[in-house]
Write an enzyme that holds these catalytic residues in place. Sequence first.
Site, PDB file in Angstrom:
ATOM      1  N   SER A  38      38.915  43.296  23.499  1.00 57.97           N
ATOM      2  CA  SER A  38      39.412  42.712  24.729  1.00 57.97           C
ATOM      3  C   SER A  38      38.420  43.115  25.822  1.00 57.97           C
ATOM      4  O   SER A  38      38.169  44.294  26.040  1.00 57.97           O
ATOM      5  CB  SER A  38      40.804  43.268  25.036  1.00 57.97           C
ATOM      6  N   ASP A  74      46.567  46.233  34.309  1.00 62.29           N
ATOM      7  CA  ASP A  74      46.141  45.145  35.177  1.00 62.29           C
ATOM      8  C   ASP A  74      47.351  44.366  35.700  1.00 62.29           C
ATOM      9  O   ASP A  74      47.364  43.911  36.832  1.00 62.29           O
ATOM     10  CB  ASP A  74      45.168  44.222  34.431  1.00 62.29           C
ATOM     11  N   ARG A 119      41.083  43.716  40.642  1.00 59.48           N
ATOM     12  CA  ARG A 119      42.451  43.152  40.664  1.00 59.48           C
ATOM     13  C   ARG A 119      42.984  42.906  42.077  1.00 59.48           C
ATOM     14  O   ARG A 119      43.575  41.856  42.321  1.00 59.48           O
ATOM     15  CB  ARG A 119      43.412  44.044  39.865  1.00 59.48           C
ATOM     16  N   ASP A 134      44.383  33.094  26.063  1.00 59.58           N
ATOM     17  CA  ASP A 134      45.654  33.462  26.698  1.00 59.58           C
ATOM     18  C   ASP A 134      45.963  32.609  27.926  1.00 59.58           C
ATOM     19  O   ASP A 134      47.046  32.041  28.042  1.00 59.58           O
ATOM     20  CB  ASP A 134      45.632  34.932  27.142  1.00 59.58           C
TER      21      ASP A 134
HETATM   22  N1  ARG Z   1      41.153  50.601  31.131  1.00 59.14           N
HETATM   23  C1  ARG Z   1      40.558  49.906  32.216  1.00 59.14           C
HETATM   24  C2  ARG Z   1      41.485  49.821  33.376  1.00 59.14           C
HETATM   25  O1  ARG Z   1      42.646  49.905  33.203  1.00 59.14           O
HETATM   26  C3  ARG Z   1      39.977  48.579  31.801  1.00 59.14           C
HETATM   27  C4  ARG Z   1      40.925  47.441  31.628  1.00 59.14           C
HETATM   28  C5  ARG Z   1      40.138  46.251  31.215  1.00 59.14           C
HETATM   29  N2  ARG Z   1      40.881  45.109  30.830  1.00 59.14           N
HETATM   30  C6  ARG Z   1      40.656  44.416  29.695  1.00 59.14           C
HETATM   31  N3  ARG Z   1      41.333  43.353  29.525  1.00 59.14           N
HETATM   32  N4  ARG Z   1      39.824  44.804  28.782  1.00 59.14           N
HETATM   33  O2  ARG Z   1      41.066  49.695  34.493  1.00 59.14           O
END
Ligand code: ARG
Length: 412
Positions: free
Chosen positions: A175, A124, A95, A16
């Site tokens: 992912s 995110d 983040r 990506d």
């Molecule tokens: N669900 C979790 C959160 O929102 C993990 C997100 C992880 N991101 C990923 N690209 N797998 O904090």
Amino acid sequence: MEKKGKVVLAYSGGLDTSVAVLWLQEKGYEVITFTADVGQTVDLEAVKNKALNVGATKAYVMDLREEFLQDFIWPSLKANAMYQGTYPLNSAFSRPLIAKKLAMIAQKEGAVAVAHGCTGKGQDQVRIEVCTNALDANLKVLAPVRDWHFTREAEMEYAIEHGIPVMATADSPYSIDENMWGRSIECGALEDPWIEPPSDAFVLTVDASNAPDDAEYMEIAFEEGIPTALNGEQMDGVLLVKKLNEIGGKHGVGRIDMIEDRLVGFKSREVYECPAATILLGAHKALETLTLPKQLRNVKKDLENQYAELTYVGYWFSPLKDAIDAFVETTQKHVTGVVKVKLFKGNAVVAGMKSAQSIYDLGLATYSEGDAFDHNAAVGFIKIWGLPIKNWRQKHPQKEDLKGPEIEISCQ
Ligand code: ARG
């Protein structure tokens, strides 16, 4: 083509963000990439080279492990932060750190925008954008993956056409997001809540059934809420977390499987492996039961939920979060001591603890020799403690109180 200036892209080295480099260039931007080392298992040198090969004019790689630990992991540990009581927020609180660095590099480079590779479906994107805007209101945030509407297949085709190396592993069904506080796994078979997570979803932890048949004990020393030593050996925090991930993982500790309520409105099935976080959060919470009084713990618990919620929804840089941090910090002054943890077949159980700050008093608690509790004082205490209830019931007697299924009261 119209020149639009520089953009700083948060770059993981995956498909990506590699496609994003080209896409942003096609839109007229000069692309500078930024890759954070937050303790994930990745070859950072290879990521840097890939960024430059794909066309970035500069590629920043920063070792942020210490900053991540001091400013994000430890404060979250002190706050026992777990979203919905279950998720240690490992992805969520990386983040704000990434947003901060994006904004700093953008200022240094005189960039007009920053960019990330999040999709339009996750949280995110929300966190990175809310945090970036909070730190620098003038910075534009671009989200190529959200905007370009490629299917996965079209994206691959585009990548191949433009000479971007597409790794054979790119078709991994999951992912993944990883850092030293844990690994988040989404998509693929996990989307069906009935399906048990397949073993290929995990890399940090073994299945509990394959864990050693002998339990392993460890002693973790905390000073003012922060772990400082493992089995009597003073240890740097980054190393301590790394060791706990390894030892915990070997015993199958830290697998989390939950239905999570997303900020963007829907429920999703989320799987995590967080051995160190599971061990440390369990040990830290236990030490607080030994060293902090009930009323303080009750208020702290409410604030812990708020803290986790704020972190989850991207409000890391909010005034409420700062205020909770200040409260939590004062509570940690006495959270010093040693916790003994037993690891066995997927579980990390607190097996003992001691502390010079302990407010547990054996003289008061014991039912054996040495009992120092004033039993006679209980009589007057109960009289006054029960007074308001007794008073109320006398004033408002309820006929039903002593009714129930007929019982025979026999006396022989
Ligand atoms: N669900 C979790 C959160 O929102 C993990 C997100 C992880 N991101 C990923 N690209 N797998 O904090």
